[in-house]
Write a protein that holds these residues in place. Structure first.
Motif, PDB file in Angstrom:
ATOM      1  N   LEU A 169      -7.067 -11.444  -5.368  1.00 23.65           N
ATOM      2  CA  LEU A 169      -8.187 -10.677  -5.918  1.00 23.65           C
ATOM      3  C   LEU A 169      -8.223  -9.249  -5.405  1.00 23.65           C
ATOM      4  O   LEU A 169      -8.937  -8.405  -5.948  1.00 23.65           O
ATOM      5  CB  LEU A 169      -9.511 -11.373  -5.593  1.00 23.65           C
ATOM      6  N   GLY A 170      -7.452  -8.978  -4.339  1.00 23.29           N
ATOM      7  CA  GLY A 170      -7.455  -7.633  -3.793  1.00 23.29           C
ATOM      8  C   GLY A 170      -6.286  -7.414  -2.853  1.00 23.29           C
ATOM      9  O   GLY A 170      -5.573  -8.348  -2.487  1.00 23.29           O
ATOM     10  N   VAL A 171      -6.104  -6.152  -2.455  1.00 20.16           N
ATOM     11  CA  VAL A 171      -5.051  -5.762  -1.515  1.00 20.16           C
ATOM     12  C   VAL A 171      -5.701  -5.014  -0.362  1.00 20.16           C
ATOM     13  O   VAL A 171      -6.324  -3.961  -0.569  1.00 20.16           O
ATOM     14  CB  VAL A 171      -3.996  -4.862  -2.195  1.00 20.16           C
ATOM     15  N   LEU A 172      -5.587  -5.571   0.824  1.00 20.61           N
ATOM     16  CA  LEU A 172      -6.184  -4.951   2.004  1.00 20.61           C
ATOM     17  C   LEU A 172      -5.534  -3.596   2.254  1.00 20.61           C
ATOM     18  O   LEU A 172      -4.302  -3.493   2.269  1.00 20.61           O
ATOM     19  CB  LEU A 172      -5.986  -5.851   3.224  1.00 20.61           C
ATOM     20  N   ASN A 173      -6.347  -2.546   2.434  1.00 21.86           N
ATOM     21  CA  ASN A 173      -5.726  -1.225   2.599  1.00 21.86           C
ATOM     22  C   ASN A 173      -6.305  -0.376   3.722  1.00 21.86           C
ATOM     23  O   ASN A 173      -5.695   0.617   4.115  1.00 21.86           O
ATOM     24  CB  ASN A 173      -5.793  -0.440   1.290  1.00 21.86           C
ATOM     25  N   GLY A 211      -1.156  -3.188  10.654  1.00 23.16           N
ATOM     26  CA  GLY A 211      -0.075  -3.943  10.018  1.00 23.16           C
ATOM     27  C   GLY A 211      -0.530  -4.803   8.860  1.00 23.16           C
ATOM     28  O   GLY A 211       0.298  -5.294   8.076  1.00 23.16           O
ATOM     29  N   ASN A 212      -1.849  -4.992   8.717  1.00 25.03           N
ATOM     30  CA  ASN A 212      -2.373  -5.788   7.611  1.00 25.03           C
ATOM     31  C   ASN A 212      -2.407  -5.027   6.292  1.00 25.03           C
ATOM     32  O   ASN A 212      -2.692  -5.616   5.244  1.00 25.03           O
ATOM     33  CB  ASN A 212      -3.792  -6.277   7.919  1.00 25.03           C
ATOM     34  N   SER A 213      -2.144  -3.734   6.331  1.00 28.26           N
ATOM     35  CA  SER A 213      -2.136  -2.971   5.081  1.00 28.26           C
ATOM     36  C   SER A 213      -1.177  -3.609   4.084  1.00 28.26           C
ATOM     37  O   SER A 213      -0.009  -3.845   4.394  1.00 28.26           O
ATOM     38  CB  SER A 213      -1.702  -1.525   5.349  1.00 28.26           C
ATOM     39  N   GLY A 214      -1.664  -3.886   2.892  1.00 23.96           N
ATOM     40  CA  GLY A 214      -0.855  -4.527   1.865  1.00 23.96           C
ATOM     41  C   GLY A 214      -1.024  -6.032   1.790  1.00 23.96           C
ATOM     42  O   GLY A 214      -0.456  -6.679   0.907  1.00 23.96           O
ATOM     43  N   CYS A 220       0.830  -1.206   0.000  1.00 27.02           N
ATOM     44  CA  CYS A 220       0.000   0.000   0.000  1.00 27.02           C
ATOM     45  C   CYS A 220       0.867   1.260   0.000  1.00 27.02           C
ATOM     46  O   CYS A 220       1.885   1.326   0.694  1.00 27.02           O
ATOM     47  CB  CYS A 220      -0.918   0.022   1.214  1.00 27.02           C
ATOM     48  N   ALA A 221       0.440   2.259  -0.729  1.00 24.73           N
ATOM     49  CA  ALA A 221       1.195   3.503  -0.846  1.00 24.73           C
ATOM     50  C   ALA A 221       1.233   4.275   0.471  1.00 24.73           C
ATOM     51  O   ALA A 221       2.228   4.932   0.785  1.00 24.73           O
ATOM     52  CB  ALA A 221       0.598   4.370  -1.949  1.00 24.73           C
ATOM     53  N   HIS A 222       0.157   4.201   1.265  1.00 29.44           N
ATOM     54  CA  HIS A 222       0.109   5.024   2.488  1.00 29.44           C
ATOM     55  C   HIS A 222       1.164   4.611   3.508  1.00 29.44           C
ATOM     56  O   HIS A 222       1.497   5.382   4.412  1.00 29.44           O
ATOM     57  CB  HIS A 222      -1.290   4.986   3.112  1.00 29.44           C
ATOM     58  N   ILE A 223       1.713   3.405   3.375  1.00 30.45           N
ATOM     59  CA  ILE A 223       2.759   2.936   4.286  1.00 30.45           C
ATOM     60  C   ILE A 223       3.998   3.825   4.176  1.00 30.45           C
ATOM     61  O   ILE A 223       4.715   4.042   5.156  1.00 30.45           O
ATOM     62  CB  ILE A 223       3.118   1.471   3.986  1.00 30.45           C
ATOM     63  N   LYS A 261      -1.224   6.611  -5.958  1.00 36.30           N
ATOM     64  CA  LYS A 261      -1.823   7.164  -4.740  1.00 36.30           C
ATOM     65  C   LYS A 261      -3.346   7.121  -4.785  1.00 36.30           C
ATOM     66  O   LYS A 261      -3.988   6.965  -3.741  1.00 36.30           O
ATOM     67  CB  LYS A 261      -1.338   8.602  -4.542  1.00 36.30           C
ATOM     68  N   ALA A 262      -3.905   7.272  -5.969  1.00 33.84           N
ATOM     69  CA  ALA A 262      -5.363   7.277  -6.090  1.00 33.84           C
ATOM     70  C   ALA A 262      -5.973   5.973  -5.607  1.00 33.84           C
ATOM     71  O   ALA A 262      -7.061   5.959  -5.021  1.00 33.84           O
ATOM     72  CB  ALA A 262      -5.763   7.538  -7.540  1.00 33.84           C
ATOM     73  N   HIS A 263      -5.259   4.857  -5.839  1.00 31.20           N
ATOM     74  CA  HIS A 263      -5.755   3.549  -5.417  1.00 31.20           C
ATOM     75  C   HIS A 263      -4.929   2.966  -4.268  1.00 31.20           C
ATOM     76  O   HIS A 263      -5.055   1.775  -3.959  1.00 31.20           O
ATOM     77  CB  HIS A 263      -5.769   2.583  -6.606  1.00 31.20           C
ATOM     78  N   ASP A 264      -4.084   3.791  -3.666  1.00 36.34           N
ATOM     79  CA  ASP A 264      -3.293   3.399  -2.492  1.00 36.34           C
ATOM     80  C   ASP A 264      -2.450   2.155  -2.745  1.00 36.34           C
ATOM     81  O   ASP A 264      -2.412   1.229  -1.937  1.00 36.34           O
ATOM     82  CB  ASP A 264      -4.212   3.176  -1.286  1.00 36.34           C
ATOM     83  N   LEU A 265      -1.745   2.143  -3.874  1.00 39.84           N
ATOM     84  CA  LEU A 265      -0.905   1.001  -4.221  1.00 39.84           C
ATOM     85  C   LEU A 265       0.529   1.447  -4.479  1.00 39.84           C
ATOM     86  O   LEU A 265       0.766   2.554  -4.967  1.00 39.84           O
ATOM     87  CB  LEU A 265      -1.445   0.292  -5.469  1.00 39.84           C
ATOM     88  N   ALA A 266       1.477   0.574  -4.147  1.00 39.94           N
ATOM     89  CA  ALA A 266       2.880   0.851  -4.386  1.00 39.94           C
ATOM     90  C   ALA A 266       3.571  -0.422  -4.834  1.00 39.94           C
ATOM     91  O   ALA A 266       3.189  -1.529  -4.458  1.00 39.94           O
ATOM     92  CB  ALA A 266       3.547   1.403  -3.123  1.00 39.94           C
ATOM     93  N   LEU A 267       4.608  -0.246  -5.650  1.00 41.77           N
ATOM     94  CA  LEU A 267       5.388  -1.371  -6.159  1.00 41.77           C
ATOM     95  C   LEU A 267       6.848  -1.172  -5.766  1.00 41.77           C
ATOM     96  O   LEU A 267       7.437  -0.125  -6.041  1.00 41.77           O
ATOM     97  CB  LEU A 267       5.258  -1.468  -7.679  1.00 41.77           C
ATOM     98  N   LEU A 268       7.439  -2.190  -5.118  1.00 37.43           N
ATOM     99  CA  LEU A 268       8.822  -2.142  -4.686  1.00 37.43           C
ATOM    100  C   LEU A 268       9.663  -3.079  -5.547  1.00 37.43           C
ATOM    101  O   LEU A 268       9.217  -4.160  -5.918  1.00 37.43           O
ATOM    102  CB  LEU A 268       8.943  -2.575  -3.220  1.00 37.43           C
TER     103      LEU A 268
END
Length: 268
Positions: A225-229, A210-213, A79-82, A117-124
């Protein structure tokens, strides 16, 4: 002659034989059910901790949330907000992915290569050897009422690097924007969501910061199917730990797929 009486006097062995044949015929048409415990053995190796690492910090490792490896095993979705707080480069702080079990934890230096950021996702992008991966499923086919699961680190490093798995009923597929009770509750985030609302998964499940992501996966296929955010919080933010609401939200995987395509397009 009473026809109905003739039908009720068939030999028991004949009735039993008919019943067995009928049961076998029905059983042969039922879909095979995957064992969740077996599927979990495939899911857990791809789930990692995400956060920051500073060689001079106390503590050095700061586990902020959860992520999962995708593609060739060198990328992690979270998640991006992390990572909303800037990295402290003066203290040699870096984005990190955490591997291991319990208190035996190793950190891998990572780079934030794409953010939505719009969908609160990040890629590392993760250094080192490839990780075990998870596949993305078709989130557009998800149906309300499905029983799904998510795996992650509910209270960060308090419980050690031990991923927990929770069952989550897909309660509703709803717009992310929720109307506020009064104008006093309007803020920049609420106004932005109102102008660009998109559908998210509402889950009947208790989750923690802590479950974010955490990947939300289907028990039959193990596909994400999804990413908990986020979670629905009653009152102050502190109540997310003390009195969780039991309502959580996840970003559909179709937005993860779009982020990966965007990142791949930027590669030289």
């Amino acid at each position: 002659m009473d026809i109905s009486k003739r039908h009720t006097t068939l030999p028991r062995r004949v009735i039993f034989r008919f019943a067995v044949v009928a049961w076998l015929a029905c059983a042969g048409t039922l879909p095979a059910q995957a064992d969740v415990a077996d599927m979990l053995l495939n899911v857990k190796p791809a789930v990692v901790g995400v956060g920051t690492y500073s060689p001079t910090g106390r503590p050095r490792a700061n586990l902020k949330g959860t992520g999962f490896a995708v593609l060739d095993g060198s990328y992690v979705v979270t998640c991006a907000h992390i990572f909303a707080k800037p990295i402290d480069t003066e203290k040699n702080e870096t984005v990190a992915v955490f591997l291991g079990r319990d208190r035996e934890m190793s950190a891998r230096v990572s780079q934030l290569v794409a953010v939505d950021k719009a969908h609160d996702l990040a890629l590392l992008k993760v250094s080192g050897s490839p990780l075990a991966t998870l596949k993305l499923g078709d989130s557009t086919r998800a149906r309300e009422g499905w029983q799904l699961y998510f795996t992650g680190y509910p209270i960060g490093s308090v419980l050690g690097l031990n991923p927990s798995t929770h069952r989550a009923g897909l309660a509703a597929i709803i717009p992310i924007f929720t109307p506020v009770a009064s104008a006093a509750q309007l803020n920049v985030r609420a106004l932005r969501q109102a102008g660009d609302a998109y559908e998210v998964f509402e889950l009947d499940a208790i989750a923690y910061p802590g479950n974010s992501g955490s990947p939300v996966w289907h028990p039959d296929t193990g596909e994400v199917l999804g990413v908990l955010n986020s979670v629905y919080v009653k009152g102050a933010k502190e109540t997310a730990l003390s009195t969780p609401s039991g309502i959580s939200y996840a970003i559909p995987a179709k937005y993860v797929r779009a982020l990966l395509e965007q990142a791949q397009a930027k590669k030289p």
